[in-house]
Scaffold this motif. Structure first.
Motif, PDB file in Angstrom:
ATOM      1  N   PRO A 103       1.148  -1.056   0.175  1.00  0.00           N
ATOM      2  CA  PRO A 103      -0.115  -0.302   0.044  1.00  0.00           C
ATOM      3  C   PRO A 103       0.986   1.649  -0.533  1.00  0.00           C
ATOM      4  N   GLY A 104       1.861   1.567  -0.203  1.00  0.00           N
ATOM      5  CA  GLY A 104       2.909   2.391   0.379  1.00  0.00           C
ATOM      6  C   GLY A 104       3.160   3.116  -0.980  1.00  0.00           C
ATOM      7  N   LYS A 105       3.006   2.173  -2.176  1.00  0.00           N
ATOM      8  CA  LYS A 105       3.530   2.172  -3.457  1.00  0.00           C
ATOM      9  C   LYS A 105       3.173   3.768  -3.901  1.00  0.00           C
ATOM     10  N   THR A 106       3.726   4.682  -4.654  1.00  0.00           N
ATOM     11  CA  THR A 106       3.318   5.589  -5.104  1.00  0.00           C
ATOM     12  C   THR A 106       3.306   6.157  -6.517  1.00  0.00           C
ATOM     13  N   GLY A 107       2.724   7.193  -6.953  1.00  0.00           N
ATOM     14  CA  GLY A 107       2.733   7.241  -7.766  1.00  0.00           C
ATOM     15  C   GLY A 107       1.865   6.529  -9.488  1.00  0.00           C
ATOM     16  N   GLU A 108       2.673   6.349 -10.354  1.00  0.00           N
ATOM     17  CA  GLU A 108       2.180   5.363 -11.495  1.00  0.00           C
ATOM     18  C   GLU A 108       2.504   4.089 -11.460  1.00  0.00           C
ATOM     19  N   PHE A 109       1.582   3.057 -11.469  1.00  0.00           N
ATOM     20  CA  PHE A 109       2.328   1.726 -11.753  1.00  0.00           C
ATOM     21  C   PHE A 109       1.919   0.956 -13.361  1.00  0.00           C
ATOM     22  N   VAL A 110       3.012   0.663 -13.612  1.00  0.00           N
ATOM     23  CA  VAL A 110       3.180  -0.314 -14.917  1.00  0.00           C
ATOM     24  C   VAL A 110       2.394  -1.921 -14.354  1.00  0.00           C
ATOM     25  N   ILE A 111       1.951  -2.294 -14.940  1.00  0.00           N
ATOM     26  CA  ILE A 111       2.101  -3.894 -14.690  1.00  0.00           C
ATOM     27  C   ILE A 111       2.981  -4.209 -15.357  1.00  0.00           C
ATOM     28  N   PRO A 112       3.475  -5.429 -15.425  1.00  0.00           N
ATOM     29  CA  PRO A 112       4.389  -6.065 -16.418  1.00  0.00           C
ATOM     30  C   PRO A 112       4.028  -6.585 -17.941  1.00  0.00           C
ATOM     31  N   ALA A 113       3.939  -6.607 -19.000  1.00  0.00           N
ATOM     32  CA  ALA A 113       3.237  -7.144 -19.737  1.00  0.00           C
ATOM     33  C   ALA A 113       3.383  -9.160 -19.845  1.00  0.00           C
ATOM     34  N   GLN A 114       4.521  -9.042 -18.580  1.00  0.00           N
ATOM     35  CA  GLN A 114       4.083 -11.225 -18.403  1.00  0.00           C
ATOM     36  C   GLN A 114       2.914 -11.082 -17.606  1.00  0.00           C
ATOM     37  N   ALA A 115       2.918 -10.335 -16.865  1.00  0.00           N
ATOM     38  CA  ALA A 115       1.199 -10.233 -16.158  1.00  0.00           C
ATOM     39  C   ALA A 115       0.391 -10.092 -17.359  1.00  0.00           C
ATOM     40  N   THR A 116      -0.829 -11.682 -17.217  1.00  0.00           N
ATOM     41  CA  THR A 116      -1.727 -11.482 -17.515  1.00  0.00           C
ATOM     42  C   THR A 116      -2.992 -10.976 -16.756  1.00  0.00           C
ATOM     43  N   THR A 117      -2.983 -11.963 -15.285  1.00  0.00           N
ATOM     44  CA  THR A 117      -3.590 -12.386 -14.629  1.00  0.00           C
ATOM     45  C   THR A 117      -3.840 -10.966 -12.876  1.00  0.00           C
ATOM     46  N   ILE A 118      -4.987 -10.678 -12.166  1.00  0.00           N
ATOM     47  CA  ILE A 118      -4.229 -10.286 -10.987  1.00  0.00           C
ATOM     48  C   ILE A 118      -5.187 -10.500 -10.191  1.00  0.00           C
ATOM     49  N   ALA A 119      -4.333 -11.679  -9.290  1.00  0.00           N
ATOM     50  CA  ALA A 119      -5.165 -11.685  -8.507  1.00  0.00           C
ATOM     51  C   ALA A 119      -6.458 -10.344  -7.654  1.00  0.00           C
ATOM     52  N   PRO A 120      -7.613 -11.336  -6.200  1.00  0.00           N
ATOM     53  CA  PRO A 120      -7.926 -10.292  -6.100  1.00  0.00           C
ATOM     54  C   PRO A 120      -7.943  -9.325  -5.036  1.00  0.00           C
ATOM     55  N   TYR A 121      -8.579  -8.085  -5.119  1.00  0.00           N
ATOM     56  CA  TYR A 121      -7.756  -7.097  -4.043  1.00  0.00           C
ATOM     57  C   TYR A 121      -6.150  -7.342  -4.031  1.00  0.00           C
ATOM     58  N   ALA A 122      -5.468  -7.359  -5.664  1.00  0.00           N
ATOM     59  CA  ALA A 122      -4.327  -6.935  -5.220  1.00  0.00           C
ATOM     60  C   ALA A 122      -3.799  -5.885  -4.914  1.00  0.00           C
ATOM     61  N   PHE A 123      -4.744  -4.713  -5.018  1.00  0.00           N
ATOM     62  CA  PHE A 123      -4.354  -3.366  -5.260  1.00  0.00           C
ATOM     63  C   PHE A 123      -4.646  -2.592  -4.002  1.00  0.00           C
ATOM     64  N   ARG A 124      -5.404  -3.520  -3.359  1.00  0.00           N
ATOM     65  CA  ARG A 124      -6.555  -2.799  -2.036  1.00  0.00           C
ATOM     66  C   ARG A 124      -5.287  -1.769  -1.214  1.00  0.00           C
TER      67      ARG A 124
END
Length: 235
Positions: A103-124
């Motif tokens: 949760p402490g991440k700031t600004g823009e976040f670019v998900i890598p191209a290799q990641a094709t799935t996001i887990a539920p609540y991953a960025f909550r």
């Protein structure tokens, strides 16, 4: 350090029980041998700044780091066969699933191209993120993916996206959404409590909506392609 180790070890044999984390702060190291991180293990601990996951961990529970607003980096032991860390974010070992963003991440976040799935609540509760860049290949934004990202004002919905889960954007300040032509379903309350005012539909056929998808907000512009306008009017 010894005291931190002792607190973490209390949950080692009690997979479903939360760790007493009220006094944990700074760099927290989960001891070798622990196989699971319990649900809500560090929930609302506002003093943790980093977390180290050993090779022995096989399971990460739900809501593990919600509201840990100072947590900026998670490290996973390189020998862990299930998970890895890239830039402080936890992924499956093959890099295809993004599992947990601190949760402490700031600004823009670019998900890598290799990641094709996001887990539920991953960025909550990543409340300091302002922009998310999703790669092509993401077919679903799961339940609660960006829930509580109170500073999130910009996210692209890539071509190929088909589904948006329940409460996926709950609490964000995104004002505009461009839906891809591949969209098939938006689940219940996906955009509840957001700042959304404009939705651009790029599909010519209506897609399925859950309940209260746009409730408690004020969408004032819903733009539909001319070729599909009559189809939407029938619905």
């Amino acid at each position: 350090f010894t005291f931190l180790m002792f607190l973490s070890m209390k949950a080692q044999d009690e997979v479903g029980v939360s760790i007493d984390d009220s006094t944990l702060s700074g760099d927290v190291i989960i001891p070798d041998g622990q196989t699971a991180i319990p649900d809500s293990a560090y929930y609302k601990n506002t003093e943790i700044t980093s977390l180290t996951i050993p090779a022995s961990v096989e399971k990460i529970g739900d809501n593990v780091i919600d509201h840990c607003f100072k947590l900026v980096y998670i490290t996973v032991d390189a020998e862990n066969p299930n998970f890895k860390s890239v830039g402080g974010v936890v992924y499956s070992k093959d890099g295809k699933t993004l599992i947990l963003c601190p949760p402490g991440k700031t600004g823009e976040f670019v998900i890598p191209a290799q990641a094709t799935t996001i887990a539920p609540y991953a960025f909550r509760t990543c409340k300091k993120l302002t922009s998310i860049v999703l790669p092509d290949g993401i077919a679903e934004i799961p339940d609660g993916a960006f829930m509580g990202c109170w500073g999130l004002e910009k996210v692209n919905l890539p071509q190929g996206l088909k589904r948006i889960g329940k409460h996926a954007f709950d609490g964000t300040i995104v004002q505009k959404m461009n839906m891809p032509t591949t969209m098939e379903y938006i689940d219940d309350e996906a955009f509840v409590n957001t700042s959304l005012v404009e939705v651009n539909l790029r599909v010519t056929q209506p897609f399925e909506l859950g309940e209260d998808v746009f409730s408690e907000i004020h969408v004032t512009r819903l733009n539909v392609p001319a070729a599909g306008l009559q189809n939407f009017k029938k619905h």
